[in-house]
Design a protein around this motif. Structure first.
Motif, PDB file in Angstrom:
ATOM      1  N   TYR A   1     100.017  28.728   7.616  1.00  0.00           N
ATOM      2  CA  TYR A   1      99.191  27.722   6.675  1.00  0.00           C
ATOM      3  C   TYR A   1      97.685  27.337   7.634  1.00  0.00           C
ATOM      4  N   CYS A   2      96.704  27.369   6.904  1.00  0.00           N
ATOM      5  CA  CYS A   2      95.317  27.017   7.209  1.00  0.00           C
ATOM      6  C   CYS A   2      95.039  25.542   7.102  1.00  0.00           C
ATOM      7  N   MET A   3      95.346  24.924   8.357  1.00  0.00           N
ATOM      8  CA  MET A   3      95.093  23.267   8.503  1.00  0.00           C
ATOM      9  C   MET A   3      93.958  23.245   9.523  1.00  0.00           C
ATOM     10  N   MET A   4      93.375  22.022   9.020  1.00  0.00           N
ATOM     11  CA  MET A   4      92.323  21.409  10.263  1.00  0.00           C
ATOM     12  C   MET A   4      92.801  21.441  11.720  1.00  0.00           C
ATOM     13  N   SER A   5      94.027  20.896  11.836  1.00  0.00           N
ATOM     14  CA  SER A   5      94.650  20.891  13.082  1.00  0.00           C
ATOM     15  C   SER A   5      94.844  22.002  13.823  1.00  0.00           C
ATOM     16  N   VAL A   6      94.881  23.152  13.383  1.00  0.00           N
ATOM     17  CA  VAL A   6      95.265  24.311  13.831  1.00  0.00           C
ATOM     18  C   VAL A   6      93.938  25.124  14.124  1.00  0.00           C
ATOM     19  N   THR A   7      92.914  25.150  13.027  1.00  0.00           N
ATOM     20  CA  THR A   7      91.766  26.045  13.078  1.00  0.00           C
ATOM     21  C   THR A   7      90.679  25.180  13.544  1.00  0.00           C
ATOM     22  N   HIS A   8      90.476  24.026  12.942  1.00  0.00           N
ATOM     23  CA  HIS A   8      89.261  23.123  13.633  1.00  0.00           C
ATOM     24  C   HIS A   8      89.856  21.624  13.959  1.00  0.00           C
ATOM     25  N   PRO A   9      90.313  21.533  15.132  1.00  0.00           N
ATOM     26  CA  PRO A   9      91.024  20.376  15.848  1.00  0.00           C
ATOM     27  C   PRO A   9      89.834  19.379  15.960  1.00  0.00           C
ATOM     28  N   GLY A  10      88.831  19.681  16.420  1.00  0.00           N
ATOM     29  CA  GLY A  10      87.583  18.412  16.320  1.00  0.00           C
ATOM     30  C   GLY A  10      87.070  17.923  15.038  1.00  0.00           C
ATOM     31  N   LEU A  11      87.178  18.805  14.097  1.00  0.00           N
ATOM     32  CA  LEU A  11      86.770  18.053  12.691  1.00  0.00           C
ATOM     33  C   LEU A  11      88.000  17.491  12.185  1.00  0.00           C
ATOM     34  N   CYS A  12      89.241  17.913  12.313  1.00  0.00           N
ATOM     35  CA  CYS A  12      90.242  16.978  12.202  1.00  0.00           C
ATOM     36  C   CYS A  12      90.369  15.566  12.690  1.00  0.00           C
ATOM     37  N   ARG A  13      89.889  15.461  13.771  1.00  0.00           N
ATOM     38  CA  ARG A  13      89.817  14.140  14.551  1.00  0.00           C
ATOM     39  C   ARG A  13      88.718  13.350  13.944  1.00  0.00           C
ATOM     40  N   ARG A  14      87.609  13.904  13.624  1.00  0.00           N
ATOM     41  CA  ARG A  14      86.452  13.361  13.258  1.00  0.00           C
ATOM     42  C   ARG A  14      86.579  12.828  11.873  1.00  0.00           C
ATOM     43  N   VAL A  15      87.191  13.586  10.874  1.00  0.00           N
ATOM     44  CA  VAL A  15      87.538  13.110   9.542  1.00  0.00           C
ATOM     45  C   VAL A  15      88.536  12.108   9.521  1.00  0.00           C
ATOM     46  N   ALA A  16      89.697  12.051  10.287  1.00  0.00           N
ATOM     47  CA  ALA A  16      90.635  10.952  10.435  1.00  0.00           C
ATOM     48  C   ALA A  16      89.895   9.490  10.750  1.00  0.00           C
ATOM     49  N   LEU A  17      88.990   9.660  11.646  1.00  0.00           N
ATOM     50  CA  LEU A  17      88.344   8.202  11.957  1.00  0.00           C
ATOM     51  C   LEU A  17      87.248   8.033  11.008  1.00  0.00           C
ATOM     52  N   ARG A  18      86.493   8.878  10.526  1.00  0.00           N
ATOM     53  CA  ARG A  18      85.803   8.335   9.351  1.00  0.00           C
ATOM     54  C   ARG A  18      86.277   7.744   8.254  1.00  0.00           C
ATOM     55  N   HIS A  19      87.208   8.309   7.891  1.00  0.00           N
ATOM     56  CA  HIS A  19      87.967   7.691   6.580  1.00  0.00           C
ATOM     57  C   HIS A  19      88.992   6.352   7.167  1.00  0.00           C
ATOM     58  N   CYS A  20      89.171   5.975   8.254  1.00  0.00           N
ATOM     59  CA  CYS A  20      89.708   5.033   8.831  1.00  0.00           C
ATOM     60  C   CYS A  20      88.590   3.773   8.567  1.00  0.00           C
ATOM     61  N   LEU A  21      87.398   4.225   9.000  1.00  0.00           N
ATOM     62  CA  LEU A  21      86.373   3.300   8.854  1.00  0.00           C
ATOM     63  C   LEU A  21      85.791   3.168   7.379  1.00  0.00           C
ATOM     64  N   ALA A  22      86.129   4.117   6.601  1.00  0.00           N
ATOM     65  CA  ALA A  22      85.640   4.157   5.193  1.00  0.00           C
ATOM     66  C   ALA A  22      86.703   3.066   4.146  1.00  0.00           C
ATOM     67  N   LEU A  23      87.737   2.648   4.837  1.00  0.00           N
ATOM     68  CA  LEU A  23      88.758   1.864   4.238  1.00  0.00           C
ATOM     69  C   LEU A  23      88.200   0.543   4.287  1.00  0.00           C
ATOM     70  N   ILE A  24      87.226   0.237   5.285  1.00  0.00           N
ATOM     71  CA  ILE A  24      86.760  -1.083   5.698  1.00  0.00           C
ATOM     72  C   ILE A  24      85.723  -1.306   4.622  1.00  0.00           C
ATOM     73  N   GLY A  25      85.172  -0.360   4.100  1.00  0.00           N
ATOM     74  CA  GLY A  25      83.802  -0.438   3.282  1.00  0.00           C
ATOM     75  C   GLY A  25      84.361  -0.521   1.803  1.00  0.00           C
ATOM     76  N   LEU A  26      85.652   0.070   1.518  1.00  0.00           N
ATOM     77  CA  LEU A  26      86.096   0.161   0.065  1.00  0.00           C
ATOM     78  C   LEU A  26      86.973  -1.096  -0.204  1.00  0.00           C
ATOM     79  N   SER A  27      87.392  -1.788   1.072  1.00  0.00           N
ATOM     80  CA  SER A  27      87.979  -3.277   0.753  1.00  0.00           C
ATOM     81  C   SER A  27      86.778  -4.025   0.621  1.00  0.00           C
ATOM     82  N   THR A  28      85.865  -4.118   0.973  1.00  0.00           N
ATOM     83  CA  THR A  28      84.702  -5.052   0.723  1.00  0.00           C
ATOM     84  C   THR A  28      84.057  -4.513  -0.551  1.00  0.00           C
TER      85      THR A  28
END
Length: 440
Positions: free
Chosen positions: A326-353
């Motif tokens: 399987y072609c997953m971000m955690s396997v092929t792009h580990p840095g992108l995997c962590r950045r996307v997770a942090l980015r959408h954690c912060l997006a939850l604050i904006g969506l709640s607002t």
């Protein structure tokens, strides 16, 4: 003179015949290399007997391993049993006879217990046909339909229905929940049907029913059809056509787009997030019959929540995903995997607002939801910084309670229908007064 002349003529005539005869004899008696080796071996074996190979006789002191095994088997069969002390009140004749009977039975059992053990071991090594029993069928179908994931899908659809700004209709709610659950069961079953050869290579999925052969592929497809067709029909006829169309589109997106993309591109994660964001939209449309801003907001919250949830989960399963192909971000792009997770954690604050801005909740919702959104963002930052299994596990387990907590807070801070009607009446009254003032 005549005699000499006769000899010369006969000799000259016979020379060609003799030459041909000598060539034939030479060809017949030609010594080849193989024939020379054969003569050499014959010479060695006949005249040099010391060089011939002789089998050395084994010494008598070395015992054969077969005899040792036989002796060990005989020693194992011999059982030394201590006779129990007979009580005082029993006669000696009865105790001795009972002990002799026990010894005979134990000896017979030990002699008979040897071969069956070997037979059982041979049977265990052989392939066995797994028979489907009716008692095991509900559990097998529950694992085939991923019952826990289906329960999560139904709960998010129920949240979307509950957040809709319309009076609550119990019949429509039950029909929408049942149809959404059936559609989810169908999509999950088809997904497992397509991924059998890949799931067998992963420790996480190697015990699925189709991989283990507990259910036939034909039965799995029939189960998926028996869930998908009634589910879409129930959403279309019992709820509204828009909800049925969303359900059918979600099945297609999950089975025909997301499933094959998992082995082609890391874009499958974004497609899978869209699949998870549609159920709350279906709940909203089931209640209102239209796609409003509130439906898109709920879908956006589910869309962003899935990235920290799945990226943290896939981080601990990188070996499994790479083994399964399987072609997953955690396997092929580990840095992108962590950045996307942090980015959408912060997006939850904006969506709640944005929720009170769209007049879906009161302004207390972004205030109350801020601590849990900050906490998951902090864990997302630790996952981005540390990039280890410990931080990914903490983020994953936080996401499990973060979503139901956020939806519950959102439901408690929902604007009531009376407040919206009063606000609409006030706006209508102010508009009427302004018209009256402008009129002469």
């Amino acid at each position: 003179g005549l005699f000499v002349w006769h000899l010369k003529n006969t000799g000259i005539r016979q020379i060609p015949c003799q030459f041909v005869h000598l060539c034939r004899v030479a060809n017949d008696r030609l010594i080849t290399f193989q024939y020379f080796n054969f003569l050499k071996r014959m010479y060695v074996t006949q005249y040099n007997k010391d060089l011939s190979q002789r089998a050395k006789p084994k010494s008598d002191s070395v015992a054969s391993p077969f005899r040792e095994l036989q002796q060990l088997d005989q020693e194992k069969k011999v059982i030394h049993k201590i006779r129990p002390i007979s009580p005082v009140h029993q006669p000696l004749s009865e105790t001795s006879s009972r002990n002799e009977l026990r010894e005979v039975k134990s000896a017979a059992e030990t002699e008979d217990s040897g071969p069956p053990v070997r037979a059982e071991s041979k049977e265990d090594r052989q392939w066995k046909e797994m028979k489907l029993r009716l008692d095991d069928l509900p559990g097998i179908l529950a694992r085939l339909s991923k019952i826990k994931l289906t329960a999560l899908v139904v709960s998010t659809a129920s949240a979307g229905f509950a957040m809709a700004p319309v009076p609550f209709d119990l019949t429509c709610f039950l029909l929408a929940s049942l149809g959404t659950g059936l559609a989810s069961c169908a999509a999950n079953s088809i997904n497992q049907f397509f991924e059998v050869p890949f799931d067998s290579n992963m420790n996480r999925t190697k015990n699925r029913p189709l991989v283990r052969g507990q259910i036939s592929p034909l039965l799995a497809v029939c189960f998926a059809a028996s869930c998908g067709v009634p589910g879409i029909a129930l959403l279309t006829l019992g709820v509204n056509p828009l909800t049925g169309a969303l359900g059918a589109f979600n099945i297609f997106l999950y089975t025909c787009c997301y499933t094959p993309m998992k082995r082609m591109s890391i874009a499958n994660t974004w497609v899978g997030a869209v699949v998870g964001a549609i159920p709350p939209v279906m709940g909203w449309t089931a209640a209102t019959g239209s796609l409003d801003a509130g439906a898109l907001l709920l879908g956006g919250i589910l869309y962003s929540w899935q990235f920290p949830h799945f990226n943290a989960l896939s981080w601990g399963l990188r070996e499994d995903y790479s083994r399964g192909g399987y072609c997953m971000m955690s396997v092929t792009h580990p840095g992108l995997c962590r950045r996307v997770a942090l980015r959408h954690c912060l997006a939850l604050i904006g969506l709640s607002t944005v929720a009170p801005v769209l007049d879906i909740t009161t302004w207390t919702f972004p205030v109350i939801s801020l601590p849990i959104n900050l906490y998951i963002s902090y864990l997302g930052f630790r996952f981005y910084r540390d990039a280890d299994r410990s931080s990914s596990r903490k983020l994953f387990f936080c996401s499990l309670w973060h979503l139901p907590m956020l939806l519950l807070v959102m439901f408690t801070c929902k604007k009531s229908l009376l407040e919206k009607e009063d606000k609409g009446d006030l706006l209508g009254g102010n508009h009427g007064r302004a018209m009256e003032i402008t009129l002469p």
